[in-house]
Enzyme design. Structure first.
Site, PDB file in Angstrom:
ATOM      1  N   TRP A  42       0.851  -1.184   0.000  1.00 39.98           N
ATOM      2  CA  TRP A  42       0.000   0.000   0.000  1.00 39.98           C
ATOM      3  C   TRP A  42       0.889   1.238   0.000  1.00 39.98           C
ATOM      4  CZ3 TRP A  42      -3.141   2.485   4.532  1.00 39.98           C
ATOM      5  CH2 TRP A  42      -3.860   3.583   4.012  1.00 39.98           C
ATOM      6  N   ARG A  77       6.305   6.755   0.313  1.00 34.45           N
ATOM      7  CA  ARG A  77       7.462   7.110  -0.503  1.00 34.45           C
ATOM      8  C   ARG A  77       7.593   8.638  -0.531  1.00 34.45           C
ATOM      9  NH1 ARG A  77      10.143   4.356  -0.209  1.00 34.45           N
ATOM     10  NH2 ARG A  77       9.525   2.523  -1.402  1.00 34.45           N
ATOM     11  N   GLU A  81      12.355  10.663  -3.301  1.00 32.42           N
ATOM     12  CA  GLU A  81      12.691   9.331  -3.811  1.00 32.42           C
ATOM     13  C   GLU A  81      11.601   8.797  -4.736  1.00 32.42           C
ATOM     14  OE1 GLU A  81      14.727   6.483  -1.535  1.00 32.42           O
ATOM     15  OE2 GLU A  81      15.604   7.944  -0.157  1.00 32.42           O
ATOM     16  N   HIS A 139      16.224   4.853  -3.381  1.00 30.02           N
ATOM     17  CA  HIS A 139      15.760   5.022  -4.759  1.00 30.02           C
ATOM     18  C   HIS A 139      16.493   6.186  -5.429  1.00 30.02           C
ATOM     19  CE1 HIS A 139      12.518   3.184  -2.469  1.00 30.02           C
ATOM     20  NE2 HIS A 139      12.093   2.629  -3.585  1.00 30.02           N
ATOM     21  N   LYS A 166      16.592  -2.726   0.214  1.00 29.96           N
ATOM     22  CA  LYS A 166      16.016  -2.521  -1.122  1.00 29.96           C
ATOM     23  C   LYS A 166      16.703  -1.352  -1.835  1.00 29.96           C
ATOM     24  CE  LYS A 166      11.872  -1.020  -3.574  1.00 29.96           C
ATOM     25  NZ  LYS A 166      10.625  -0.255  -3.477  1.00 29.96           N
TER      26      LYS A 166
END
Length: 250
Positions: A42, A77, A81, A139, A166
């Site tokens: 989500w 987020r 990023e 990211h 990640k």
């Protein structure tokens, strides 16, 4: 039983929910569940009521209740990023992450490594107390940093106390894609925690299909809507994973 990132012989498939309100999110969820992903993320930065903690917690609980045994990742987020503009400061977003750990049975919370180290480690503490796992993420939507830089990000995630590391980056050349895959393999061999990686956009789409061969434990797929460039439909991922598993004897 919920699937745990890093277990199993092939990457888990995760699909995003990016609805603006509860009605759209739940409609997306119903659509995505039919496609049988392993994980649902989500993306709460798309949610218009993100400033209302009670509403966010309630919807997270509803998503988990409807999804049943499916693993859930809760993600805010940041705009730096690649996320949406939200009316929360970094510290307020961290407080919301902590509320998710404390008041829901969501299995994973994504937290960016660009947050202050003390805020990150405080969230890890709250997560551990509530049996929630933290995905430490990095990211870069502009380019692919050097292999050494990517390896540092993976290592930093483990050093900060996260449960999963990640990294997602944007390639400009096929050499950039190889850089990401090489850093992933290195991290897989060095770290004690699972890694997730992807090279974004059309050039990087191959990493979503074959990243698992190099150590990436999750691939993000299009369920109903995409949350990042280069995501592949879940049906295509299932086909490729089956072929890779069969041909490589995995």
């Amino acid at each position: 039983m919920s699937k745990i990132i890093g277990e199993g012989t092939q990457p888990l498939i995760c699909t995003p929910l990016v609805g603006r309100n509860q009605e759209i999110v739940l409609a997306e969820l119903a659509n995505v569940l039919e496609k049988k992903p392993d994980i649902i993320e989500w993306r709460a930065d798309f949610f218009e009521a993100i400033a209302n903690t009670d509403e966010v917690v309630a919807l997270a609980n509803t998503i988990k209740e409807i999804a049943g045994d499916l693993t859930i990742i809760f993600t805010i987020r940041s705009i730096r990023e690649g996320g949406q503009t939200i009316p929360l400061s970094d510290s307020e977003a961290m407080e919301l992450n902590a509320a998710i750990c404390t008041n829901t049975s969501v299995e994973y919370v994504d937290c960016e490594l660009s947050n202050l180290p003390e805020h990150f480690q405080q969230l890890c503490k709250v997560a551990r107390e509530n049996s929630t796992k933290i995905i430490a993420s990095f990211h870069n939507f502009n380019c692919t940093p050097s292999k050494e830089s990517l390896e540092e990000r993976f290592t930093q995630a483990e050093e900060y106390g996260a449960d999963v590391a990640k990294v997602a980056v944007m390639p400009k050349t096929l050499e950039d894609v190889l850089t990401l895959l090489s850093a992933t393999l290195e991290a897989k061999n060095k770290l004690k925690i699972p890694v997730i990686s992807m090279s974004m956009g059309e050039l990087g789409a191959v990493t979503r299909l074959f990243g698992g061969v190099f150590g990436s434990t999750v691939s993000f797929a299009v369920g109903q809507s995409s949350s990042a460039p280069g995501q592949v439909p879940i049906e295509d991922l299932n086909t490729v994973f089956h072929i890779v598993k069969k041909s490589m004897g995995m």
